[in-house]
Design a protein around this motif. Structure first.
Motif, PDB file in Angstrom:
ATOM      1  N   ILE A  13      17.795 -36.443  41.995  1.00 31.63           N
ATOM      2  CA  ILE A  13      16.521 -37.179  41.925  1.00 31.63           C
ATOM      3  C   ILE A  13      15.440 -36.415  41.155  1.00 31.63           C
ATOM      4  O   ILE A  13      14.314 -36.898  41.031  1.00 31.63           O
ATOM      5  CB  ILE A  13      16.009 -37.532  43.344  1.00 31.63           C
ATOM      6  CG1 ILE A  13      15.821 -36.274  44.206  1.00 31.63           C
ATOM      7  CG2 ILE A  13      16.975 -38.469  44.040  1.00 31.63           C
ATOM      8  CD1 ILE A  13      14.423 -35.793  44.363  1.00 31.63           C
ATOM      9  N   TRP A  14      15.767 -35.222  40.647  1.00 36.38           N
ATOM     10  CA  TRP A  14      14.775 -34.379  39.974  1.00 36.38           C
ATOM     11  C   TRP A  14      14.296 -35.034  38.684  1.00 36.38           C
ATOM     12  O   TRP A  14      15.086 -35.580  37.921  1.00 36.38           O
ATOM     13  CB  TRP A  14      15.371 -33.021  39.661  1.00 36.38           C
ATOM     14  CG  TRP A  14      14.379 -31.893  39.594  1.00 36.38           C
ATOM     15  CD1 TRP A  14      13.853 -31.331  38.467  1.00 36.38           C
ATOM     16  CD2 TRP A  14      13.823 -31.167  40.701  1.00 36.38           C
ATOM     17  NE1 TRP A  14      13.002 -30.304  38.788  1.00 36.38           N
ATOM     18  CE2 TRP A  14      12.956 -30.185  40.153  1.00 36.38           C
ATOM     19  CE3 TRP A  14      13.951 -31.249  42.076  1.00 36.38           C
ATOM     20  CZ2 TRP A  14      12.241 -29.286  40.960  1.00 36.38           C
ATOM     21  CZ3 TRP A  14      13.237 -30.372  42.874  1.00 36.38           C
ATOM     22  CH2 TRP A  14      12.394 -29.410  42.321  1.00 36.38           C
ATOM     23  N   TRP A  15      13.012 -35.006  38.436  1.00 30.48           N
ATOM     24  CA  TRP A  15      12.435 -35.583  37.229  1.00 30.48           C
ATOM     25  C   TRP A  15      12.281 -34.522  36.138  1.00 30.48           C
ATOM     26  O   TRP A  15      12.245 -33.315  36.448  1.00 30.48           O
ATOM     27  CB  TRP A  15      11.063 -36.179  37.537  1.00 30.48           C
ATOM     28  CG  TRP A  15      11.098 -37.408  38.395  1.00 30.48           C
ATOM     29  CD1 TRP A  15      12.195 -38.103  38.786  1.00 30.48           C
ATOM     30  CD2 TRP A  15       9.968 -38.076  38.967  1.00 30.48           C
ATOM     31  NE1 TRP A  15      11.832 -39.181  39.565  1.00 30.48           N
ATOM     32  CE2 TRP A  15      10.474 -39.185  39.691  1.00 30.48           C
ATOM     33  CE3 TRP A  15       8.592 -37.860  38.934  1.00 30.48           C
ATOM     34  CZ2 TRP A  15       9.642 -40.062  40.375  1.00 30.48           C
ATOM     35  CZ3 TRP A  15       7.757 -38.727  39.621  1.00 30.48           C
ATOM     36  CH2 TRP A  15       8.277 -39.818  40.329  1.00 30.48           C
ATOM     37  N   PRO A  16      12.163 -34.923  34.876  1.00 32.17           N
ATOM     38  CA  PRO A  16      11.950 -33.937  33.805  1.00 32.17           C
ATOM     39  C   PRO A  16      10.705 -33.078  34.039  1.00 32.17           C
ATOM     40  O   PRO A  16      10.682 -31.894  33.681  1.00 32.17           O
ATOM     41  CB  PRO A  16      11.780 -34.812  32.561  1.00 32.17           C
ATOM     42  CG  PRO A  16      12.545 -36.053  32.878  1.00 32.17           C
ATOM     43  CD  PRO A  16      12.342 -36.282  34.338  1.00 32.17           C
ATOM     44  N   GLU A  17       9.685 -33.666  34.680  1.00 34.06           N
ATOM     45  CA  GLU A  17       8.442 -32.918  34.940  1.00 34.06           C
ATOM     46  C   GLU A  17       8.537 -32.026  36.170  1.00 34.06           C
ATOM     47  O   GLU A  17       7.658 -31.186  36.390  1.00 34.06           O
ATOM     48  CB  GLU A  17       7.265 -33.877  35.145  1.00 34.06           C
ATOM     49  CG  GLU A  17       7.120 -34.957  34.092  1.00 34.06           C
ATOM     50  CD  GLU A  17       7.728 -36.267  34.553  1.00 34.06           C
ATOM     51  OE1 GLU A  17       6.970 -37.256  34.604  1.00 34.06           O
ATOM     52  OE2 GLU A  17       8.929 -36.295  34.875  1.00 34.06           O
TER      53      GLU A  17
ATOM     54  N   SER B 199       9.836 -31.679  40.558  1.00 40.16           N
ATOM     55  CA  SER B 199      10.104 -32.386  41.808  1.00 40.16           C
ATOM     56  C   SER B 199       9.240 -33.639  41.892  1.00 40.16           C
ATOM     57  O   SER B 199       8.027 -33.574  41.676  1.00 40.16           O
ATOM     58  CB  SER B 199       9.783 -31.477  42.994  1.00 40.16           C
ATOM     59  OG  SER B 199       9.717 -32.225  44.190  1.00 40.16           O
ATOM     60  N   PRO B 200       9.822 -34.796  42.230  1.00 37.48           N
ATOM     61  CA  PRO B 200       9.016 -36.016  42.332  1.00 37.48           C
ATOM     62  C   PRO B 200       7.825 -35.869  43.271  1.00 37.48           C
ATOM     63  O   PRO B 200       6.719 -36.309  42.950  1.00 37.48           O
ATOM     64  CB  PRO B 200      10.018 -37.049  42.848  1.00 37.48           C
ATOM     65  CG  PRO B 200      11.330 -36.574  42.340  1.00 37.48           C
ATOM     66  CD  PRO B 200      11.266 -35.078  42.412  1.00 37.48           C
TER      67      PRO B 200
END
Length: 322
Positions: free
Chosen positions: A65-69, A71-72
């Motif tokens: 679930i990790w986003w490019p930016e 941790s959500p």
């Protein structure tokens, strides 16, 4: 007096790796408010069994679930901080907003130093937990009290206990359901899933379960739902002792057999999307429901930095100013 806002959320690992997760879980599960087992019993189990074996597994879940930016939860929390700060500025209110986490970074200590450096001598503490629990809200208060032990001059402060029945919060949740139904179609059932706590906590006076049920009742009333059109369940149980019921995953297994094949799920206890919503609810529980015979499963995102959510936060802050 110059007032500042300290937003507080649970926290997140700094990276989706076993090492970072182990550090985060170690801090989280050491909190006596979260696990109140005597330390002489708990610490050997935590460090000898749970952290070595659980950390790699949880790291894989974070990776999914990790986003490019990043941790959500962290990305969204920063957006909430920026949006609330902007809303206050646009209203002509000079009030810095800092973000701190109960576990991990940025710490509450760092957030307090940020406010202190800005000349703040009155703090409004806003834990981003709509429903009060000893394991979340009370832990924030504990951390604040520990910080204040080293201060020569204590700031005045206001502590927002909960907002489970706040009108703006209920309206924002209901509108998010309406918007989702308009886009995806209405389901047979709206399931409101909350993070669970041990049943023993409730028996000892924690009002969390009651507040969760009250939130659900108010959202259902706002949507004009009949009793058979919505349910409240509890997720994320840990350990062997009984937690608040009914359990979300067990409910997912049973619903198709009751003829309920299309459901929408919302998680009102989470102010921002995180592992428990994006992986446990949107993925794991969807699989459970579909495998049991369900046909359509829709997760309704948390309020995150929705403008209605930010307006609600601003209202909470301005009430404390008054």
């Amino acid at each position: 007096m110059k007032t500042g806002v300290l937003l507080v959320n649970l926290g997140t690992p700094t990276a989706p790796t076993a090492k970072a997760v182990k550090t985060f879980l170690g801090q989280f599960l050491h909190d006596h408010r979260v696990v109140d087992v005597p330390r002489a019993i708990w610490c050997p189990v935590l460090h000898g069994v749970i952290l070595p074996f659980r950390s790699p597994k949880v790291a894989k879940l974070y990776q999914s679930i990790w986003w490019p930016e990043g941790s959500p939860l962290m990305v969204i929390s920063r957006r909430q901080q920026a949006a609330l700060s902007q809303a206050l500025q646009e209203a002509g209110i000079d009030m810095p907003v800092a973000l701190g986490m109960s576990y991990g970074e940025p710490s509450m200590a760092a957030a307090w130093q940020e406010l202190k450096s800005a000349g703040v001598d009155r703090v409004i503490l806003l834990p981003l937990y709509p429903q009060y629990s000893v394991s979340t809200t009370a832990s924030v208060f504990d951390s604040w009290a520990r910080l204040m032990k080293s201060e020569r001059r204590l700031p005045a402060f206001r502590f927002i206990h909960d907002y489970h029945d706040h009108r703006g919060y209920i309206q924002a949740l209901a509108q998010s359901v309406r918007d989702h139904w308009e886009a995806q179609g209405r389901s047979d059932l709206l399931l409101l899933s909350y993070h669970g706590i041990p049943k023993r906590f409730e028996d000892e006076g924690d009002p969390y379960g009651q507040q969760c049920h009250r939130t659900s009742e108010l959202v259902a009333a706002e949507l004009g739902l009949e009793p058979h059109q919505w349910r409240t369940t509890f997720q994320s149980r840990f350990g062997r002792e009984p937690w608040l019921q009914p359990y979300t995953d067990e409910t997912m297994k049973a619903l198709p057999g009751e003829g309920i094949k299309r459901i929408s799920v919302i998680c009102p206890a989470f102010s921002s999307d995180c592992l428990e919503t994006l992986e446990e609810i949107a993925e794991q529980n969807k699989d459970i429901f579909i495998e049991a015979g369900g046909e359509a499963y829709h997760y309704i995102p948390a309020l995150n930095d929705n403008p209605a959510h930010i307006r609600m936060m601003m209202d909470l802050v301005c009430r404390e100013l008054a």
